[in-house]
Design an enzyme around this catalytic site. Structure first.
Site, PDB file in Angstrom:
ATOM      1  N   CYS A  97       0.967  -1.337   0.091  1.00 58.91           N
ATOM      2  CA  CYS A  97       0.136  -0.139  -0.005  1.00 58.91           C
ATOM      3  C   CYS A  97       0.731   1.222  -0.035  1.00 58.91           C
ATOM      4  O   CYS A  97       0.798   2.009  -0.909  1.00 58.91           O
ATOM      5  CB  CYS A  97      -0.956   0.032   1.189  1.00 58.91           C
ATOM      6  SG  CYS A  97      -1.894  -1.496   1.435  1.00 58.91           S
ATOM      7  N   HIS A 153      -2.839   6.508   4.309  1.00 58.12           N
ATOM      8  CA  HIS A 153      -1.779   5.454   4.452  1.00 58.12           C
ATOM      9  C   HIS A 153      -0.563   6.104   3.911  1.00 58.12           C
ATOM     10  O   HIS A 153       0.469   5.358   3.595  1.00 58.12           O
ATOM     11  CB  HIS A 153      -1.836   4.265   3.709  1.00 58.12           C
ATOM     12  CG  HIS A 153      -1.347   2.968   4.286  1.00 58.12           C
ATOM     13  ND1 HIS A 153      -1.240   1.870   3.997  1.00 58.12           N
ATOM     14  CD2 HIS A 153      -0.701   3.136   5.381  1.00 58.12           C
ATOM     15  CE1 HIS A 153      -0.592   0.975   4.860  1.00 58.12           C
ATOM     16  NE2 HIS A 153      -0.068   1.767   5.863  1.00 58.12           N
TER      17      HIS A 153
END
Length: 558
Positions: A97, A153
């Site tokens: 991610c 993130h």
């Protein structure tokens, strides 16, 4: 033997046609900004006015998990948008991610931002380094309204790391890598739990209505489009949480998938069906509010699928978190009325770092000469079918991940320590060193039981002490035939290229966890905990204490 011979022949042919002596002629030294990006005029076929840019990033979608790649999961919206646009069938992202998101938003490889190891953990005092200029910041410079909906993130330990401080006019979404789709709570470890839904810089308690996040994010996108003036350019970054675990979906989306025995695959299918419907609703809103005709829609997954969580990368090797093709080769396409070659397939090399210069150029922005980019402007490649300016991809060099016990400088011909996890692609060739990660092929029948059952997988028997692999990806996209022993000269060439890149790397940022990150200390919410004022006070106190100690010691001495 015949297959190996054919592959070897194709490999030698690729050496002749592509020419490794010409590697430097297409691009400067590793990490240098490509000259064709600097101050470039809008490409032929580029829109006359600044286009609306809609970037949709799915989470953990497997390579096979789209209708036009043969999936049993129905994705009519994605199939239609891709068929009417340009499918990217040689498109690469990062295996996890944070790395993919950082490279999208900066146009730089991980080795040039310090994020080359793993992901940013919730409890780490870490974020995308503040000295990196971001894509939304550059678009704001040329008049774009910038909005982000979904998963960030990229770190949040201090307020300066938040999306609204990194170029976005508004932010609605989550800061962490995952969480409950309905309650928006996330536990990083036992007792370290908190709420993770934000509107701009504050916890969005008012939106805590138990709405499934895919649908909630889509509603927010519709609100943004309804309230914005379509005559002014907008950049909309939609980073859906789906189809990342936990595997949750509203009941009605299971209707077509009750025949799938594997519970994880069934839930995953329902989640993807909901995501497909959400993207249809986004495109309907673009048409309804007058954006569509001057818009560019880009769709991408952030990494490969995770078979144990329902994802499929078949027929590619490996999975999320690995540098095999199943971890880094992604579903991707561009849909836009502004494309010249609609309904085509692009097989040229494209990487997630390329969106930064491509979109800034389309937006009529400028790329500063002092920004050392790793991405290329690939709009003409996508829109007109021209050759890609990209001939190589540094998939990564992770100096912390050295789990290959048998790796050594000797195995790397004295050029490279093969204990280090690294991967690089140059023209047709791909080299991996160290421990690349889970390497099985997981065919569709593996999901027929409650597993996926490893007995259905094609297991890989590791050669003792192996830490180097070489593949001709053009001839062997499934990484079946390792050619490292057959072509040691090519291995050496790629190891030297890795070494060149490594000379440009910045130190790794991977700090230990900070106990102050516990949401219990922040009103039950995950959010910024590091305060510059506190640090100054502490340093001032320590200075004062040192002065007192010095004066006392002087008195004693006297």
């Amino acid at each position: 033997r015949m297959v190996a011979a054919v592959l070897a022949g194709l490999s030698l042919l690729s050496l002749l046609t592509c020419g490794y002596l010409a590697w430097g002629s297409r691009r400067g030294a590793a990490g240098e900004a490509p000259g064709n990006l600097l101050g470039k005029e809008p490409a032929a076929g580029a829109p006359r006015s600044q286009p609306h840019i809609i970037f949709i990033l799915a989470d953990d979608q497997g390579f096979r998990d789209v209708g036009y790649h043969g999936s049993e999961i129905r994705t009519p919206t994605l199939d239609k948008l891709a068929a009417e646009g340009v499918k990217l069938e040689n498109y690469y992202v990062q295996p996890m991610c944070t790395p993919s998101r950082s490279q999208l938003i900066t146009g730089k490889y991980q080795i040039h931002t310090g994020l080359q190891h793993s992901i940013i953990r919730p409890t780490q005092p870490n974020c995308l380094p503040l000295d990196n200029v971001t894509l939304p910041q550059k678009l704001k410079e040329v008049g774009y309204s910038t909005h982000m909906v979904g998963k960030w993130h990229l770190g949040f330990y201090r307020r300066e790391c938040m999306p609204t401080q990194r170029g976005f006019d508004s932010f609605f979404g989550s800061l962490l890598g995952s969480g409950d789709y309905y309650t928006h709570f996330k536990c990083d470890s036992p007792g370290i739990c908190g709420y993770d839904l934000y509107e701009n810089d504050n916890a969005a308690w008012d939106h805590d209505n138990g709405i499934y996040s895919t649908q909630m994010y889509t509603q927010k996108v519709q609100q943004i489009l309804a309230s914005h003036n379509p005559r002014k350019p907008i950049f909309l970054y939609i980073a859906y949480q789906a189809v990342h675990s936990p595997l949750q979906a509203p009941g009605k989306y299971f209707e077509h998938y009750r025949s799938i025995n594997n519970i994880n695959r069934r839930r995953y299918a329902a989640m993807l069906a909901c995501l497909d419907e959400a993207i249809n609703n986004v495109t309907l809103a673009l048409r309804k509010y007058g954006y569509y005709e001057n818009s560019i829609i880009i769709y991408s997954s952030d990494n490969g699928g995770q078979p144990m969580a329902g994802g499929s990368n078949w027929p590619l090797r490996g999975s999320k978190g690995t540098y095999w093709e199943g971890g880094i080769r992604a579903v991707g396409f561009v849909h836009s009325p502004l494309l010249k070659n609609k309904g085509s397939v692009c097989k040229e090399l494209v990487h997630i770092t390329d969106w930064f210069p491509t979109l800034i150029t389309l937006a009529e922005g400028q790329i500063d000469e002092d920004i050392q980019l790793d991405g290329y402007d690939v709009w003409e490649t996508i829109s007109e079918g021209r050759r890609s300016p990209r001939v190589d991809i540094l998939h990564n060099i992770d100096p912390i991940y050295t789990k290959a016990k048998n790796g050594s400088w000797a195995a790397g011909y004295g050029i490279w320590n093969t204990a280090i996890q690294s991967a690089i692609r140059v023209n047709h060739w791909k080299l991996l060193t160290g421990n690349p990660g889970y390497s099985d092929w997981v065919p569709p029948q593996a999901f027929s039981n409650a597993g996926p059952n490893r007995w259905h997988n094609e297991r890989v028997s590791w050669s003792a002490g192996k830490t180097v692999w070489l593949f001709n990806i053009t001839a062997d996209p499934y990484e079946r035939v390792d050619l490292s022993a057959r072509h040691p000269d090519v291995v050496k060439q790629l190891l030297r290229r890795l070494s060149q890149f490594n000379k440009t790397a910045v130190p790794v940022r991977y700090p230990p966890k900070d106990p102050r990150s516990n949401p219990k200390l922040n009103g039950g919410v995950w959010g910024p905990w590091f305060k510059e004022d506190e640090k100054k006070k502490k340093s001032d106190k320590s200075k004062g204490a040192n002065k007192q100690k010095k004066s006392k010691s002087k008195k004693k001495a006297n």
